[in-house]
Design a protein around this motif. Structure first.
Motif, PDB file in Angstrom:
ATOM      1  N   LEU A  80       0.819  -1.213   0.000  1.00 57.71           N
ATOM      2  CA  LEU A  80       0.000   0.000   0.000  1.00 57.71           C
ATOM      3  C   LEU A  80       0.851   1.261   0.000  1.00 57.71           C
ATOM      4  N   LYS A  81       1.887   1.301   0.845  1.00 58.59           N
ATOM      5  CA  LYS A  81       2.729   2.495   0.916  1.00 58.59           C
ATOM      6  C   LYS A  81       3.536   2.699  -0.352  1.00 58.59           C
ATOM      7  N   ALA A  82       4.019   1.603  -0.947  1.00 56.79           N
ATOM      8  CA  ALA A  82       4.762   1.723  -2.204  1.00 56.79           C
ATOM      9  C   ALA A  82       3.858   2.262  -3.314  1.00 56.79           C
ATOM     10  N   LYS A  83       2.609   1.806  -3.323  1.00 54.96           N
ATOM     11  CA  LYS A  83       1.641   2.283  -4.317  1.00 54.96           C
ATOM     12  C   LYS A  83       1.333   3.760  -4.106  1.00 54.96           C
ATOM     13  N   GLU A  84       1.195   4.174  -2.836  1.00 56.07           N
ATOM     14  CA  GLU A  84       0.939   5.585  -2.539  1.00 56.07           C
ATOM     15  C   GLU A  84       2.084   6.479  -3.016  1.00 56.07           C
ATOM     16  N   GLU A  85       3.293   5.919  -3.043  1.00 58.64           N
ATOM     17  CA  GLU A  85       4.460   6.682  -3.519  1.00 58.64           C
ATOM     18  C   GLU A  85       4.554   6.706  -5.045  1.00 58.64           C
ATOM     19  N   GLY A  86       3.586   6.069  -5.711  1.00 64.84           N
ATOM     20  CA  GLY A  86       3.549   6.105  -7.169  1.00 64.84           C
ATOM     21  C   GLY A  86       4.215   4.938  -7.864  1.00 64.84           C
ATOM     22  N   ALA A  87       4.641   3.914  -7.111  1.00 64.18           N
ATOM     23  CA  ALA A  87       5.325   2.770  -7.719  1.00 64.18           C
ATOM     24  C   ALA A  87       4.325   1.762  -8.273  1.00 64.18           C
ATOM     25  N   GLU A  88       4.755   1.052  -9.313  1.00 66.55           N
ATOM     26  CA  GLU A  88       3.988  -0.092  -9.804  1.00 66.55           C
ATOM     27  C   GLU A  88       4.338  -1.276  -8.908  1.00 66.55           C
ATOM     28  N   VAL A  89       3.319  -1.916  -8.308  1.00 63.61           N
ATOM     29  CA  VAL A  89       3.554  -2.907  -7.260  1.00 63.61           C
ATOM     30  C   VAL A  89       2.982  -4.263  -7.649  1.00 63.61           C
ATOM     31  N   LEU A  90       3.757  -5.313  -7.370  1.00 58.60           N
ATOM     32  CA  LEU A  90       3.269  -6.678  -7.512  1.00 58.60           C
ATOM     33  C   LEU A  90       3.454  -7.362  -6.157  1.00 58.60           C
ATOM     34  N   LEU A  91       2.347  -7.881  -5.597  1.00 58.19           N
ATOM     35  CA  LEU A  91       2.367  -8.572  -4.310  1.00 58.19           C
ATOM     36  C   LEU A  91       2.252 -10.071  -4.568  1.00 58.19           C
ATOM     37  N   VAL A  92       3.209 -10.848  -4.058  1.00 61.08           N
ATOM     38  CA  VAL A  92       3.265 -12.289  -4.317  1.00 61.08           C
ATOM     39  C   VAL A  92       2.994 -13.046  -3.028  1.00 61.08           C
ATOM     40  N   GLU A  93       2.080 -14.009  -3.078  1.00 63.88           N
ATOM     41  CA  GLU A  93       1.688 -14.787  -1.892  1.00 63.88           C
ATOM     42  C   GLU A  93       1.563 -16.265  -2.264  1.00 63.88           C
ATOM     43  N   ARG A  94       2.141 -17.153  -1.443  1.00 65.61           N
ATOM     44  CA  ARG A  94       2.108 -18.575  -1.756  1.00 65.61           C
ATOM     45  C   ARG A  94       0.758 -19.214  -1.430  1.00 65.61           C
ATOM     46  N   ASP A  95      -0.020 -18.614  -0.517  1.00 61.87           N
ATOM     47  CA  ASP A  95      -1.324 -19.166  -0.155  1.00 61.87           C
ATOM     48  C   ASP A  95      -2.356 -18.783  -1.213  1.00 61.87           C
ATOM     49  N   GLU A  96      -3.568 -19.291  -1.034  1.00 61.50           N
ATOM     50  CA  GLU A  96      -4.604 -19.026  -2.030  1.00 61.50           C
ATOM     51  C   GLU A  96      -5.266 -17.668  -1.845  1.00 61.50           C
ATOM     52  N   ARG A  97      -4.953 -16.980  -0.712  1.00 63.66           N
ATOM     53  CA  ARG A  97      -5.513 -15.649  -0.480  1.00 63.66           C
ATOM     54  C   ARG A  97      -4.526 -14.824   0.319  1.00 63.66           C
ATOM     55  N   THR A  98      -4.695 -13.524   0.278  1.00 64.18           N
ATOM     56  CA  THR A  98      -3.829 -12.647   1.053  1.00 64.18           C
ATOM     57  C   THR A  98      -4.262 -12.638   2.523  1.00 64.18           C
ATOM     58  N   GLY A  99      -3.397 -12.148   3.384  1.00 69.06           N
ATOM     59  CA  GLY A  99      -3.717 -12.080   4.810  1.00 69.06           C
ATOM     60  C   GLY A  99      -2.732 -12.822   5.681  1.00 69.06           C
ATOM     61  N   GLY A 100      -2.073 -13.839   5.103  1.00 68.09           N
ATOM     62  CA  GLY A 100      -1.082 -14.585   5.874  1.00 68.09           C
ATOM     63  C   GLY A 100      -1.690 -15.293   7.076  1.00 68.09           C
ATOM     64  N   ILE A 101      -0.941 -15.319   8.160  1.00 70.96           N
ATOM     65  CA  ILE A 101      -1.356 -16.039   9.368  1.00 70.96           C
ATOM     66  C   ILE A 101      -2.573 -15.393  10.030  1.00 70.96           C
ATOM     67  N   LEU A 102      -2.863 -14.123   9.668  1.00 69.07           N
ATOM     68  CA  LEU A 102      -4.012 -13.431  10.247  1.00 69.07           C
ATOM     69  C   LEU A 102      -5.323 -14.160   9.971  1.00 69.07           C
ATOM     70  N   ASN A 103      -5.389 -14.844   8.835  1.00 70.48           N
ATOM     71  CA  ASN A 103      -6.639 -15.511   8.445  1.00 70.48           C
ATOM     72  C   ASN A 103      -7.072 -16.591   9.430  1.00 70.48           C
ATOM     73  N   GLN A 104      -6.126 -17.197  10.144  1.00 69.73           N
ATOM     74  CA  GLN A 104      -6.502 -18.255  11.095  1.00 69.73           C
ATOM     75  C   GLN A 104      -6.510 -17.766  12.536  1.00 69.73           C
ATOM     76  N   CYS A 105      -6.158 -16.499  12.764  1.00 76.24           N
ATOM     77  CA  CYS A 105      -6.141 -15.943  14.130  1.00 76.24           C
ATOM     78  C   CYS A 105      -7.482 -15.259  14.406  1.00 76.24           C
ATOM     79  N   ILE A 106      -8.505 -16.065  14.752  1.00 78.08           N
ATOM     80  CA  ILE A 106      -9.852 -15.512  14.847  1.00 78.08           C
ATOM     81  C   ILE A 106     -10.118 -14.846  16.199  1.00 78.08           C
ATOM     82  N   HIS A 107      -9.125 -14.877  17.104  1.00 82.28           N
ATOM     83  CA  HIS A 107      -9.282 -14.193  18.388  1.00 82.28           C
ATOM     84  C   HIS A 107      -9.110 -12.682  18.198  1.00 82.28           C
TER      85      HIS A 107
END
Length: 403
Positions: free
Chosen positions: A19-46
């Motif tokens: 997000l910050k790189a995009k705000e600075e005007g850069a072309e950004v590619l985000l790469v994630e090995r899982d099927e969705r973004t969010g990382g470990i946050l997706n399973q931390c339901i507390h």
């Protein structure tokens, strides 16, 4: 393919960096090995996330969703189910659903997080039955796959995720017979000890560890013994717990494997060594999050991700300073982050002390401040002004015990 900034890892650090790189005007590619973004946050339901960053108490998925919505609005491209095979000089080789792809990057933000220490590394004697899980795996089984790991559990390690899983297992109907900790104090935050153990009458066994596991196909017994001051088991203190599940919360290890041959590592955290602007020893590689140092709070991870993303975009535009002043641990400091200081940005220090102290004085250059109730398990975050560091060619971070 060529992009200005590639971000590897779409967790709390990676999404903030994108997000910050995009705000600075850069072309950004985000790469994630899982099927969705969010990382470990997706399973931390507390809950307990976002108190600093969003000024609200959120669950992990809610915290991730805030960033996901922002990325969608800003049109950031997220490539999921993509594995990074190799990082070379300004090139990243990816394995995607479409095959092998090569991406030329102006700058790279490495935000791969951490992995859990496995059972095999603990050198615990005994059988090798099923029923032994790391806390993260047990969490995923319950929160994502809706499966109980067992019926009666013992937890080894009182880190935050171990404490949280003690409560989670109890709420799902499992009996948690106790949490075992080798240190004479809990490894997680005090609030988690109260909310996850004391509120549910779950015993905490300090200065103790697992010395044997028993079972044929499934775990049947776990033997726990008291430890002396040198962390050696004390003969005659063994206690047998009849459980079918052992959950391990024995620490996180920064994931540095993809770039460990390219950059200098932080000798105190064993993660990627970075400056206060997130820059590594390779000027085009930036890094943030738990792959640099293990943070207490996800909010800190996002703040560091923002800094790395912003300066990665600035690097592509040629707007980044080269000066780096070394930051080193001094007396009573076990972990310090970052390991370099660039005067372009104020120095935000993250550190852990070596031993518990009722009162300690933090000394950094001309900066000095006293803190109370310092323990190694809780990270200290302090912002140091430029004038306190003026004229230094080396910054030493020390904590003096105050009687």
């Amino acid at each position: 393919m060529r992009v200005d900034v590639m971000v590897i890892g779409a967790g709390a650090a990676g999404m903030a960096a994108a997000l910050k790189a995009k705000e600075e005007g850069a072309e950004v590619l985000l790469v994630e090995r899982d099927e969705r973004t969010g990382g470990i946050l997706n399973q931390c339901i507390h809950n307990g996330f976002g108190l600093h960053y969003f000024r609200q108490e959120l669950t992990g998925p809610e915290y991730a969703e805030r960033f996901q919505e922002k990325m969608e609005k800003m049109g950031i491209r997220a490539l999921t189910n993509a594995y990074v095979k190799r990082v070379e000089d300004r090139r990243v080789i990816l394995v995607t659903e479409h095959g092998i792809e090569e991406v030329e990057v102006g700058a790279l933000v490495y935000a791969t997080g951490a992995r859990e220490r496995p059972f095999g590394s603990l050198m615990i004697p005994g059988d090798r039955p099923s029923g032994i899980f790391t806390a993260g795996v047990a969490q995923r089984l319950i929160n994502i796959e809706n499966r109980l790991p067992g019926k009666r559990a013992l937890i080894l390690g009182s880190g935050d995720i171990g404490l949280i899983m003690a409560r989670r297992l109890t709420l799902e109907g499992m009996e948690v017979v106790g949490v075992v900790e080798r240190l004479p104090y809990a490894g997680g935050l005090l609030r988690n000890v109260i909310q996850c153990l004391e509120d549910y009458s779950i015993p905490l066994y300090l200065s103790s560890t697992v010395v044997e596991v028993r079972g044929r196909e499934r775990l049947e017994e776990v033997v726990v013994a008291k430890l002396d001051e040198q962390f050696r088991p004390i003969p005659g203190t063994e206690r047998v717990f009849k459980v079918d599940t052992l959950v391990l919360s024995v620490g996180l290890i920064p994931q540095v494997e993809l770039i460990e041959n390219l950059v200098v590592k932080n000798p105190t955290s064993r993660g990627v060594g970075v400056s206060n602007i997130g820059q590594t020893s390779r000027d085009w590689i930036f890094s943030a999050g738990n792959c640099t140092v293990i943070f207490d709070l996800v909010d800190y991870v996002s703040y560091e991700g923002e800094t790395a993303g912003r300066y990665a975009a600035k690097f592509v535009k040629g707007e980044i300073p080269q000066e780096k002043i070394p930051v080193k641990p001094g007396k009573n400091v076990m972990v310090v982050h970052p390991i370099w200081y660039t005067p372009e940005e104020p120095l935000t220090l993250y550190l852990r002390v070596k031993k518990p102290m009722e009162k300690g004085r933090l000394v950094v250059g001309r900066f000095a401040r006293e803190f109370e109730d310092l323990v190694p398990s809780e990270m200290l975050k302090v912002k140091i002004s430029d004038r306190d560091l003026e004229g230094l060619d080396e910054i030493v971070v020390s904590v003096e015990e105050v009687n």
